[in-house]
Design an enzyme around this catalytic site. Structure first.
Site, PDB file in Angstrom:
ATOM      1  N   SER A 103      39.217  41.428  26.087  1.00  0.00           N
ATOM      2  CA  SER A 103      38.524  42.701  26.244  1.00  0.00           C
ATOM      3  C   SER A 103      37.152  42.508  26.887  1.00  0.00           C
ATOM      4  O   SER A 103      36.528  41.440  26.784  1.00  0.00           O
ATOM      5  CB  SER A 103      38.348  43.381  24.881  1.00  0.00           C
ATOM      6  OG  SER A 103      37.421  42.662  24.086  1.00  0.00           O
ATOM      7  N   GLU A 149      38.213  37.098  32.624  1.00  0.00           N
ATOM      8  CA  GLU A 149      39.297  37.948  33.126  1.00  0.00           C
ATOM      9  C   GLU A 149      39.459  39.068  32.113  1.00  0.00           C
ATOM     10  O   GLU A 149      40.058  38.876  31.048  1.00  0.00           O
ATOM     11  CB  GLU A 149      40.591  37.150  33.284  1.00  0.00           C
ATOM     12  CG  GLU A 149      41.723  37.964  33.896  1.00  0.00           C
ATOM     13  CD  GLU A 149      43.005  37.171  34.024  1.00  0.00           C
ATOM     14  OE1 GLU A 149      44.035  37.777  34.369  1.00  0.00           O
ATOM     15  OE2 GLU A 149      42.991  35.946  33.781  1.00  0.00           O
ATOM     16  N   LEU A 150      38.911  40.234  32.431  1.00  0.00           N
ATOM     17  CA  LEU A 150      38.795  41.308  31.454  1.00  0.00           C
ATOM     18  C   LEU A 150      39.777  42.440  31.775  1.00  0.00           C
ATOM     19  O   LEU A 150      40.496  42.401  32.763  1.00  0.00           O
ATOM     20  CB  LEU A 150      37.358  41.827  31.434  1.00  0.00           C
ATOM     21  CG  LEU A 150      36.290  40.732  31.264  1.00  0.00           C
ATOM     22  CD1 LEU A 150      34.900  41.332  31.298  1.00  0.00           C
ATOM     23  CD2 LEU A 150      36.523  39.938  29.989  1.00  0.00           C
ATOM     24  N   CYS A 193      47.124  44.255  31.097  1.00  0.00           N
ATOM     25  CA  CYS A 193      45.872  44.645  31.743  1.00  0.00           C
ATOM     26  C   CYS A 193      46.122  45.455  33.009  1.00  0.00           C
ATOM     27  O   CYS A 193      45.193  46.085  33.531  1.00  0.00           O
ATOM     28  CB  CYS A 193      45.034  43.413  32.061  1.00  0.00           C
ATOM     29  SG  CYS A 193      45.867  42.212  33.105  1.00  0.00           S
TER      30      CYS A 193
END
Length: 379
Positions: A234, A253-254, A288
């Protein structure tokens, strides 16, 4: 390393499985059935892992490129040979539908093959320095070196391929790794770690530690022997880790906000609506890149409702209007954002209708997912 009923599975440190200490349960998100138990790694274990990683850097740094490539190719071969085993692990602990689990294993195989190819391409660069008088015939040489021990933190939704995204590039670069997998899905990561060691990666250069979040944060903040932190998860947690990591390099890497645009001249709107719903609700939206926002051209837009309604006028009356699907995440956000509002008046009634519609859409999606999962499991 196997899941043993009644006996905790240990974490991986220096090529050995460590089972002493407290453990936690891993349960299937599908039916809450017990998948297994895993031993919790302590802060002392983490510090020991860092010490071994630092000591192993000289060895991993000296590994020739052909050897790194050979190790990565062997891991890819192991994943291919044990394809069904890894699929079952992903399904058991992540609750992922069988079809998507198979695709994830295939992606992980490709990740290791790609890293194997890139390990042979990690070259340098030469730069001319004769830009000023007196520097004739001088050149600068650029060479890349392993940065050092890497702390990798991975999420639960892709317990194999996102772990591969951390480990494969680090091996290609010659960096020791400390992996902290998600507590919901540790078994897949432990199995992958075992495969990497069997492929020939130095035992002290890989640790798979089932740490608490507090001890993981302590590693990122206080342990300066770690040179790079790589996190997938997150945005809130990722930026907090970056703020606490001091001079360490941080790779994040969100989550995304995945928008989808549907134009009125698309040839098959029914298919577009179905694909939009699948992209939003597939795997319960735990991706994602799941569709989270949908933009529909006004002339084909009609709000979804339980009762029949007349189609709005449009410039192309022969084309049926499209019901705009909503993602589970967008529905949840809409419901949360409307919570506590005054529902009196026209605007309040409109918001109340909107909440009911989004709840019906989410309920329908959950029912469809349960049906899909039962169908996949029965195949």
């Amino acid at each position: 390393m196997k899941m043993r009923p009644g006996t905790p599975t240990g974490f991986l440190l220096c090529g050995k499985e460590w089972t002493e200490g407290e453990s936690f349960e891993v349960r299937s998100p599908w039916d809450q059935g017990l998948v297994g138990r895993v031993t919790i790694a302590t802060r002392a274990d983490a510090r020991q892992a860092v010490s071994h990683a630092v000591a192993s850097l000289r060895r991993t740094r000296a590994l020739p490129r052909w050897k790194r490539r050979e190790i990565l190719e062997e891991v890819a071969a192991t994943l291919t040979a044990q394809h069904d085993r890894f699929v079952q692990l992903i399904v058991a602990e992540a609750g992922k539908p069988m079809r998507l689990a198979r695709a994830e294993v295939d992606r992980a195989i490709l990740t290791f093959k790609t890293a194997a190819e890139e390990s042979a391409r990690l070259g340098g660069e030469s730069l001319p320095l004769d830009l000023t008088q007196g520097n004739e015939g001088r050149w600068g040489l650029l060479q890349r070196f392993p940065i050092g021990p890497v702390l990798a933190i991975t999420p639960f939704n892709f317990p194999l391929n996102l772990v591969a995204h951390k480990l494969a590039p680090a091996i290609a670069a010659g960096c020791p790794i400390l992996l902290k997998p998600a507590p919901q899905t540790p078994f897949t990561a432990l199995a992958l770690g075992e495969a990497i060691l069997k492929a020939g990666w130095p035992e002290e250069a890989l640790a798979v530690l089932t740490l608490s979040n507090a001890d993981t944060a302590w590693l990122a903040e206080k342990e300066d022997r770690i040179k790079l932190v790589s996190f997938t998860g997150s945005a809130k947690v990722g930026w907090d880790i970056k703020a606490r990591s001091g001079r360490k390099r941080v790779l994040l890497e969100l989550g995304g906000n995945a928008a989808l645009i549907i134009h009125g001249d698309w040839h098959d709107l029914d298919s577009a609506a179905l694909r939009t719903a699948h992209s939003a609700f597939g795997y319960a939206g735990q991706s994602c890149i799941s569709v989270q926002r949908v933009f529909v051209e006004r002339k084909i837009f009609r709000p979804s409702s339980g009762s029949s309604s007349t189609s709005p006028k449009s410039s192309s009356p022969a084309r049926p209007p499209m019901k705009a699907p909503r993602s589970a995440r967008s529905s949840g956000q809409a419901m949360r954002s409307n919570r506590g509002l005054d529902c009196r008046g026209r605007e309040g009634r409109r918001q109340a209708r909107h909440r009911r519609r989004t709840q019906r859409t989410a309920d329908h999606a959950r029912h469809s997912l349960r049906h899909q999962a039962r169908h996949e499991n029965s195949r």
